[in-house]
Design a protein around this motif. Structure first.
Motif, PDB file in Angstrom:
ATOM      1  N   GLU A 133       0.825   4.131  -2.811  1.00 15.24           N
ATOM      2  CA  GLU A 133       0.559   5.539  -2.472  1.00 15.24           C
ATOM      3  C   GLU A 133       1.655   6.453  -2.986  1.00 15.24           C
ATOM      4  OE1 GLU A 133       0.055   5.266   1.757  1.00 15.24           O
ATOM      5  OE2 GLU A 133      -2.046   4.644   1.589  1.00 15.24           O
ATOM      6  N   GLN A 134       2.866   5.928  -3.126  1.00 17.24           N
ATOM      7  CA  GLN A 134       3.990   6.712  -3.649  1.00 17.24           C
ATOM      8  C   GLN A 134       4.065   6.654  -5.171  1.00 17.24           C
ATOM      9  OE1 GLN A 134       7.564   5.270  -1.785  1.00 17.24           O
ATOM     10  NE2 GLN A 134       6.730   5.518   0.262  1.00 17.24           N
ATOM     11  N   HIS A 136       3.675  -1.876  -6.954  1.00 21.11           N
ATOM     12  CA  HIS A 136       3.380  -2.426  -5.642  1.00 21.11           C
ATOM     13  C   HIS A 136       3.194  -3.932  -5.625  1.00 21.11           C
ATOM     14  CE1 HIS A 136      -0.896  -2.300  -6.824  1.00 21.11           C
ATOM     15  NE2 HIS A 136      -0.570  -1.154  -7.360  1.00 21.11           N
ATOM     16  N   ARG A 153       0.839  -1.204   0.000  1.00 18.31           N
ATOM     17  CA  ARG A 153       0.000   0.000   0.000  1.00 18.31           C
ATOM     18  C   ARG A 153       0.874   1.254   0.000  1.00 18.31           C
ATOM     19  NH1 ARG A 153      -3.285   0.610   5.040  1.00 18.31           N
ATOM     20  NH2 ARG A 153      -2.063   2.428   5.545  1.00 18.31           N
ATOM     21  N   ASP A 154       1.964   1.235   0.769  1.00 18.98           N
ATOM     22  CA  ASP A 154       2.880   2.361   0.830  1.00 18.98           C
ATOM     23  C   ASP A 154       3.495   2.630  -0.546  1.00 18.98           C
ATOM     24  OD1 ASP A 154       4.319   4.387   2.315  1.00 18.98           O
ATOM     25  OD2 ASP A 154       6.088   3.102   2.137  1.00 18.98           O
TER      26      ASP A 154
END
Length: 179
Positions: free
Chosen positions: A136-137, A141, A132-133
């Motif tokens: 989001e960037q 993923h 998820r990180d």
């Protein structure tokens, strides 16, 4: 003898080969003349709930004992353990034996499976959070890189222009009626 590794994308079976060697040593030391039937689920997670055909076949086989490298190679879910308890066969591992015919052995197995499940749950949570990180960037993923993309700088996906040109050409030809 049950052998399993969760992740083997190349199919090389390196993990199950190591498990096989250790499990055969156990089998030969305890039952030197007994036949050993091998059940292998390579590249199948016990945590995910995916079908494990070899595991299912082993449960139906009438085995008198189960040898596995470690309890967590055999199962990761408490409900799976209950099926083994119903069979009433001993589980022999390189880390020690579990006698599922006794209440103490069942308790010990239930504790070990609960710890294995907690470990799997924790790993799953961390992996999902990291994915998820990255998403989001704007970074890739996980999973397969979609065609015609490729991994660019800092993990960002970019269009592979050569592959994209082929996709556009195929699409154009299909739209024009070519088969």
């Amino acid at each position: 003898m049950y052998l399993r590794i969760s992740h083997d994308p190349t199919g090389a079976q390196i993990g199950v080969t190591r498990q096989r060697a250790d499990c055969l040593t156990i089998a030969q030391s305890r039952w030197p003349d007994a036949p050993v039937v091998e059940y292998v689920d390579n590249d199948i997670s016990a945590y995910s709930g995916a079908r494990r055909p070899a595991y299912e076949a082993m449960l139906k086989s009438g085995a008198t004992a189960i040898i596995s490298y470690n309890l967590d190679r055999l199962l990761r879910q408490p409900r799976q353990l209950e099926a083994l308890i119903d069979l009433g066969v001993p589980i022999i591992t390189a880390q020690g034996d579990l006698d599922l015919t006794t209440h103490d052995g069942q308790l010990q197995a239930r504790i070990l499976v609960a710890v294995a499940k907690k470990s799997s749950d924790d790993t799953s949570r961390r992996v999902k959070r990291a994915a998820r990180d990255r998403a989001e960037q704007g970074r890739f993923h996980g999973g397969r890189i979609p065609f015609p993309m490729t991994r660019g700088a800092a993990g960002v996906l970019v269009v592979d222009e050569t592959a994209a040109a082929m996709v556009r050409e195929v699409a154009r030809r299909v739209v024009e009626g070519e088969t």
